[in-house]
Every structure is written in C-alpha cells, then in structure tokens.
Design a protein around this motif. Structure first.
Motif, PDB file in Angstrom:
ATOM      1  N   ASP A 132      87.913  98.747  84.026  1.00  0.00           N
ATOM      2  CA  ASP A 132      87.744  98.436  85.449  1.00  0.00           C
ATOM      3  C   ASP A 132      86.419  97.701  85.688  1.00  0.00           C
ATOM      4  O   ASP A 132      86.356  96.722  86.432  1.00  0.00           O
ATOM      5  N   TRP A 133      85.346  98.175  85.051  1.00  0.00           N
ATOM      6  CA  TRP A 133      84.043  97.533  85.177  1.00  0.00           C
ATOM      7  C   TRP A 133      84.088  96.110  84.618  1.00  0.00           C
ATOM      8  O   TRP A 133      83.572  95.171  85.236  1.00  0.00           O
ATOM      9  N   THR A 134      84.711  95.935  83.459  1.00  0.00           N
ATOM     10  CA  THR A 134      84.785  94.614  82.830  1.00  0.00           C
ATOM     11  C   THR A 134      85.556  93.630  83.707  1.00  0.00           C
ATOM     12  O   THR A 134      85.150  92.480  83.881  1.00  0.00           O
ATOM     13  N   GLU A 135      86.682  94.080  84.262  1.00  0.00           N
ATOM     14  CA  GLU A 135      87.492  93.200  85.103  1.00  0.00           C
ATOM     15  C   GLU A 135      86.749  92.822  86.390  1.00  0.00           C
ATOM     16  O   GLU A 135      86.779  91.668  86.826  1.00  0.00           O
ATOM     17  N   ARG A 136      86.085  93.804  86.995  1.00  0.00           N
ATOM     18  CA  ARG A 136      85.332  93.510  88.227  1.00  0.00           C
ATOM     19  C   ARG A 136      84.175  92.549  87.947  1.00  0.00           C
ATOM     20  O   ARG A 136      83.906  91.640  88.733  1.00  0.00           O
ATOM     21  N   ARG A 137      83.517  92.765  86.843  1.00  0.00           N
ATOM     22  CA  ARG A 137      82.364  91.906  86.506  1.00  0.00           C
ATOM     23  C   ARG A 137      82.833  90.489  86.182  1.00  0.00           C
ATOM     24  O   ARG A 137      82.182  89.511  86.579  1.00  0.00           O
ATOM     25  N   ALA A 138      83.939  90.359  85.473  1.00  0.00           N
ATOM     26  CA  ALA A 138      84.472  89.028  85.163  1.00  0.00           C
ATOM     27  C   ALA A 138      84.855  88.295  86.443  1.00  0.00           C
ATOM     28  O   ALA A 138      84.574  87.096  86.589  1.00  0.00           O
ATOM     29  N   ALA A 139      85.487  89.001  87.383  1.00  0.00           N
ATOM     30  CA  ALA A 139      85.854  88.380  88.664  1.00  0.00           C
ATOM     31  C   ALA A 139      84.605  87.957  89.443  1.00  0.00           C
ATOM     32  O   ALA A 139      84.582  86.879  90.058  1.00  0.00           O
ATOM     33  N   ASP A 140      83.566  88.777  89.404  1.00  0.00           N
ATOM     34  CA  ASP A 140      82.315  88.450  90.096  1.00  0.00           C
ATOM     35  C   ASP A 140      81.648  87.235  89.455  1.00  0.00           C
ATOM     36  O   ASP A 140      81.156  86.337  90.151  1.00  0.00           O
ATOM     37  N   PHE A 141      81.617  87.188  88.129  1.00  0.00           N
ATOM     38  CA  PHE A 141      81.018  86.049  87.421  1.00  0.00           C
ATOM     39  C   PHE A 141      81.793  84.763  87.721  1.00  0.00           C
ATOM     40  O   PHE A 141      81.192  83.695  87.901  1.00  0.00           O
ATOM     41  N   ARG A 142      83.123  84.854  87.779  1.00  0.00           N
ATOM     42  CA  ARG A 142      83.921  83.659  88.046  1.00  0.00           C
ATOM     43  C   ARG A 142      83.678  83.173  89.480  1.00  0.00           C
ATOM     44  O   ARG A 142      83.614  81.968  89.732  1.00  0.00           O
ATOM     45  N   ARG A 143      83.546  84.110  90.405  1.00  0.00           N
ATOM     46  CA  ARG A 143      83.262  83.738  91.791  1.00  0.00           C
ATOM     47  C   ARG A 143      81.905  83.049  91.903  1.00  0.00           C
ATOM     48  O   ARG A 143      81.735  82.113  92.682  1.00  0.00           O
ATOM     49  N   ARG A 144      80.946  83.486  91.098  1.00  0.00           N
ATOM     50  CA  ARG A 144      79.592  82.897  91.119  1.00  0.00           C
ATOM     51  C   ARG A 144      79.448  81.718  90.151  1.00  0.00           C
ATOM     52  O   ARG A 144      78.356  81.165  90.010  1.00  0.00           O
ATOM     53  N   ALA A 145      80.573  81.340  89.516  1.00  0.00           N
ATOM     54  CA  ALA A 145      80.596  80.193  88.584  1.00  0.00           C
ATOM     55  C   ALA A 145      79.586  80.363  87.451  1.00  0.00           C
ATOM     56  O   ALA A 145      78.895  79.415  87.070  1.00  0.00           O
ATOM     57  N   LEU A 146      79.521  81.576  86.885  1.00  0.00           N
ATOM     58  CA  LEU A 146      78.625  81.839  85.754  1.00  0.00           C
ATOM     59  C   LEU A 146      79.387  81.568  84.457  1.00  0.00           C
ATOM     60  O   LEU A 146      79.866  82.475  83.784  1.00  0.00           O
ATOM     61  N   MET A 147      79.510  80.300  84.144  1.00  0.00           N
ATOM     62  CA  MET A 147      80.314  79.890  83.002  1.00  0.00           C
ATOM     63  C   MET A 147      79.474  79.869  81.724  1.00  0.00           C
ATOM     64  O   MET A 147      78.245  79.707  81.766  1.00  0.00           O
ATOM     65  N   ALA A 148      80.154  80.055  80.607  1.00  0.00           N
ATOM     66  CA  ALA A 148      79.472  80.048  79.307  1.00  0.00           C
ATOM     67  C   ALA A 148      79.091  78.622  78.929  1.00  0.00           C
ATOM     68  O   ALA A 148      79.772  77.655  79.293  1.00  0.00           O
ATOM     69  N   GLU A 149      77.988  78.508  78.205  1.00  0.00           N
ATOM     70  CA  GLU A 149      77.530  77.222  77.703  1.00  0.00           C
ATOM     71  C   GLU A 149      77.691  77.181  76.189  1.00  0.00           C
ATOM     72  O   GLU A 149      77.631  78.213  75.528  1.00  0.00           O
ATOM     73  N   ALA A 150      77.859  76.005  75.670  1.00  0.00           N
ATOM     74  CA  ALA A 150      78.070  75.854  74.221  1.00  0.00           C
ATOM     75  C   ALA A 150      76.788  76.147  73.460  1.00  0.00           C
ATOM     76  O   ALA A 150      75.696  75.969  73.954  1.00  0.00           O
TER      77      ALA A 150
END
Length: 584
Positions: free
Chosen positions: A566-584
């Motif tokens: 539940d924590w992982t899913e909520r955090r992933a949704a929050d990161f996607r909303r804030r556009a915290l994308m991974a960099e190469a």
C-alpha cells in the motif's frame, strides 16, 4: 415584332453554340463566342426585359461558382471562408437549402478547431490559455464534458500557484483559506498539508530573522518556540538561541536547565534525574522543555519499576528497552520509545540481551542532545567525506553516543534492516555474512567476495520495503527502522542500484534527491571501515498523524497485500503526480 424576332435569332445562336460545344475536342473558342452571345443577350434584356427562361440560367451559373468556391474552402479547412462562399452564393440566387449543408460543415469545423485549442491549452499547463480556450469552446458549442476537464485543470493549476506563492511568503493564513476549497478545485489533501507545513517553516524562518535583527528577548523566545514547533533545522535555531543567551540572562538559565536535563537522561542515575527535575520545578515558560521533562519523569518511573522483583523477565526487558530509547527530543520520540520497548525486547536472543543489559547498567547508548526530529520538507545538502549528502526528511532520529573523532569526516550512508536485527547491530555493529551468525538476506549482486555489507547513499533506497521491512506497532500502526552509518571514503565499491522493477515502476526514481540509480549501492568488506551512528524511524498508518512524516505515510493501510504494498503504490502515485521521473 422586330424585338421578338431578334430574341429568337439570339436563342437560336445559343442553341447552335451548345451543339457545337459537344462536337469540338477543345473549347478554346467557346468562351469568346459565348461572351459575344451573352453581350447581345444582355443588350436585348436591357431593352425588352428578360424572358422567363433567363432566370434559371443565372441560378445555374451561381451554383457552379458556389461549388467551385466551396471546394477551395474545404481544402483550406477554413470555416470563415466556407461561410463567405455560402453568403455570396445566396446573394447570387442559390437556394438556402443547398448552402445549409456547407454551413453545418463550417460549424463542425469551428467546433473541431475549438476542441484542438482546448487540447493545446490543456497541454500548455497555462491557466490563462485554458480560460481563453474554454471561452471559445463555449461560444462554438463544444461538449460540456471537454470544457469541464480543462476548467478543472486550470483551477487546480491556479490553486497550486496560489499555494506556492503563499508558501514562499510564509502566509499560513492564505494556505488555510485555500485548504477550505481545495477539494472543489481538485487539490489533494496531501498537497495542502505539505504546503501548510512548508508555509509554517517559511513563516518561522522570516520571524526568526526579524527577531534576530530586532534583538528583542521576548520576540526571540517566541520565534524560537515557533521554529521548534514548525520543525526548523537545529542549526538555524541554535544561532537565535546563542543570541538570546547573550541578551537575556533568563534564557541562559533555561539553556542551563536543558543541558542538565539532557545529561541526566543520558544515564540511569536516579538521583541525577531527580535533581534535574527538581531544578525545573517552579520555572515558568518552559514549553520547549516539555518533552524532556516528560521523558525524565517516565525514565525515573521505569528505573524504579525495574527494581520490582515480581516483574516478569519479558516485562522488565521491555521497560529497560524503553528507558534506553527515552531521549526526550520530542513527544513523538517518547511515545515511540514505549512502543519500541514492547516490540524490540522479545526480538533479541539471550546472548544479545546480556550485552544490552550490561549497557543499560551504565550510560545510555543514545545521545539525547544529538537526537532530533527530521521533519518532512525540502532536504538540506551537506558535504561529508568529500561527497554531497542529502539529509533525510520525515524521520525520528536517535543518535548513538560512541564514535571516533575521525569518523566525523567519513561519508554518510544508510542500511535497511528488520527490527529483529536492530539490537544486535546496535551492540555488535554491521557484520559480514557468516560473522556472528549473520545470514545473507538479499543476495550478493556485484560482490567480489560474496560476503559484502550493502549500504546506500540514499535513505529512500535503503528504506524501500524490500530492505527496510515494516513491523507492527499497533492496530493500523506500522514502522520501519533504518540505520545511519559513516563509511571510510576509500573503503567501498560503488555500483548501480540492483533493485529491479518488480515492486517499483522503472520510469520513476527511488529518491527525489537522487534521480539516477548510478552509484546507488556501496559494497563494504571491512567491518572496521563502517560504523552505525544513528537509528532512523518512520511510522505509517492512522496513529502516525502527529509525527513529522509525509502525508501519504499517515494514509497507509493494510490493504489486500499488506502495508508495504500500500505504501509503495501510494508513493509511486505521488511521485508520478509530481513528475519525479528516473534519470539515466
């Protein structure tokens, strides 16, 4: 008679010209011939008036002109040009029912252009452009659902901009006003809570700076209290405290009492603790010392209770563990100490607890003066061991006492573990697999020896539930413990993060402060080159509402697969909303 005869002759010429046009392979000479006939016919009509059959011919010519113009207008996809062609044709006598289809087509084109304008405005993320596009769409009759989508987005963006402006100004009142209608404009409660916390911090900073310029003792005391409540960094507050001590003797007395209380909490000396409590009695305006006083009173009771010979061994160990974790850094530290006492005591083996008991007979392993609250918010960056280090946010921190002076210049890293191993690590340090019964838990990817200790410069990577496993503190209440370590700068090997995308989306970063997986793991093979310096604790669930944690941490529930998922899913949704994308 003469006029009628002339008209008959011209009609015959027209008929002859039409028959000739069907025979000729090319029509080069027809326009000229036709022009002559039309000129003569016009002269006759001007003199004697048109015949009844002349009007349908004019209508047929206007229809041909209309069709040619309509074809050109359709190719340009310009609704205004289509309307112009229709209007010209109607003035030339083309019936309205013929132009109606073209006008309908022009209206549909206008709607399509308005919808395209809505889409471009939506992608632009500019509220002004969105409002303009919505006004055009309403005028052209676009579907209400499409307009509503853009209006909601514009309201949300405008609300976020207002929130950001209020946070920057430290205007807590404005943030609270926006919070009242946040749901109506599409702002999440997490964003509002985050903004409220940051606004309090900014307001506390500005008030602290203003009070330091004014050097008013009363204002300094008030601003320091506000800064502590807002979770401002200790270094910033300490400057104001030093100034207050210089200009206000009473503040110096408060600092002396606080130092005495911190010293007493770092021991199990009942007399020393009682003496510190007696010194605080009768002193007014000691709100900032309330957690310390509560911790001292609780520890005094625990030490007296442990002398009760009728207590069970398990209960006595739980009380001793709680006394060890009582540092008084905040009221949340005090509550967590009680919960950890109940959880950690049964986890330790007898051999581990013998060391634990011996330690409790002397000075506490934790330093109350250095233990602190790390509130959620923007992370601060420091240089440790020649490397940039992002300070954790949203944790409770217990700082260990022991350490060598030279370790202050070592690099900082983190190690995730389970609560059952916490006490063993605190007293024996981090050990390689195979030493002191340590077992390999997550493989040895990239290790040349197969017995490496894995650390990470990112606290969030080390705290991922695969490493920093959750443990239950109560009903709908969980926590995870992470170890803060110092590592010799030349003792570790760096490699990219090996945690796959089985539990985390590949396109999102693990840590907002470290977007890339490069050098995310440090491998150490020398146990003397790494030392544990602190314990970090983060709580989850409804019971974590009063802590310094992120808003989504308080919303975690057991769900269908457990709180970790539940924590992982909520955090992933929050990161996607804030556009915290991974960099190469």
């Amino acid at each position: 008679m003469e006029r009628a005869a002339k008209q008959d002759r011209l009609a015959a010429k027209r008929q002859e010209w039409g028959q000739a046009a069907t025979r000729l392979p090319g029509n080069k000479h027809i326009p000229k011939h036709r022009s002559c006939i039309e000129t003569e016919l016009h002269d006759v009509n001007f003199v004697v008036g048109p015949r009844p059959e002349a009007q349908p011919r004019a209508e047929t010519g206007g229809l041909a002109t209309f069709m040619d113009g309509l074809a050109r207008a359709r190719r340009s996809s310009d609704p205004d040009e289509i309307d112009f062609v229709c209007g010209r044709a109607e003035r030339q006598g083309v019936p309205a029912h013929i132009t109606a289809t073209a006008r309908t087509e022009a209206h549909a084109l206008r709607q399509k252009h308005a919808e395209d304008l809505l889409d471009r405005a939506f992608r632009s993320s500019l509220p002004v452009e969105m409002d303009r596009a919505c006004a055009v769409a309403v005028e052209r009759g676009v579907c209400d659902e499409k307009i509503k989508r853009v209006r909601v987005q514009a309201a949300e963006l405008r609300g976020k901009a207002q929130l950001a402006s209020a946070v920057k100004k430290g205007d807590v009142q404005k943030v609270n006003e926006i919070a009242e209608y946040a749901e109506q404009i599409g702002l999440s409660s997490e964003a509002v809570q985050h903004a409220r916390a940051n606004a309090k911090i900014e307001h506390a900073k500005k008030r602290l700076r203003a009070s330091m310029l004014s050097q008013s003792p009363g204002e300094l005391e008030a601003s320091i209290s506000e800064a502590v409540a807002a979770g401002l960094h200790a270094n910033t507050i300490s400057k104001a405290k030093h100034m207050l001590i210089r200009i206000n003797p009473r503040s110096s007395q408060v600092e002396s009492l606080m130092a005495q209380m911190l010293e007493s909490l770092g021991t199990k000396d009942v007399n020393l603790i009682q003496k510190a409590l007696n010194a605080c009695r009768g002193q007014a305006d000691l709100d900032e010392m309330a957690p310390l006083v509560a911790a001292a009173q609780r520890k005094l009771w625990l030490l007296e209770e442990c002398k009760n010979i009728y207590l069970s061994t398990q209960l006595r160990d739980a009380l001793r563990t709680e006394a060890c974790f009582l540092v008084g850094a905040s009221s949340r530290h005090n509550l967590a100490a009680e919960l950890l006492g109940k959880i950690l005591a049964p986890c330790a083996s007898d051999s581990q607890y013998s060391s634990f008991s011996e330690c409790l007979d002397g000075t506490s392993i934790f330093d109350p003066a250095e233990s602190s609250v790390l509130p959620a918010g923007k992370s601060q960056t420091r240089i440790r061991g020649g490397r940039s280090h992002h300070c954790p946010t949203g944790w409770l921190r217990w700082c260990l006492r022991w350490g060598k002076p030279e370790q202050a210049e070592w690099c900082t890293a983190y190690h995730g573990t389970h609560c059952s191993k916490l006490l063993s690590i605190l007293f024996h340090g981090l050990r390689r697999p195979g030493e002191l019964g340590v077992r390999q838990a997550h493989g040895q990817a990239g290790s040349s020896t197969g017995r490496s200790i894995y650390l990470s410069p990112s606290v969030e990577y080390a705290a991922f539930p695969v490493y920093g496993q959750f443990f239950e503190l109560g009903t709908n209440h969980w926590a995870q413990a992470i170890l803060e370590c110092c590592v010799h700068p030349s003792s570790f090997k760096e490699q990219p993060g090996t945690l796959g995308n089985k539990y985390w989306p590949r396109d999102l970063c693990f840590d907002p402060d470290q977007r890339s997986l490069r050098n995310m793991e440090w491998l150490v093979d020398d146990t003397d080159a790494v030392a544990v310096t602190a314990v970090l604790l983060r709580e989850f669930g409804e019971a974590a509402t009063e802590g310094p944690y992120e808003a989504i941490a308080r919303q975690v529930c057991s769900g269908s697969r457990g709180p970790e998922f539940d924590w992982t899913e909520r955090r992933a949704a929050d990161f996607r909303r804030r556009a915290l994308m991974a960099e190469a």
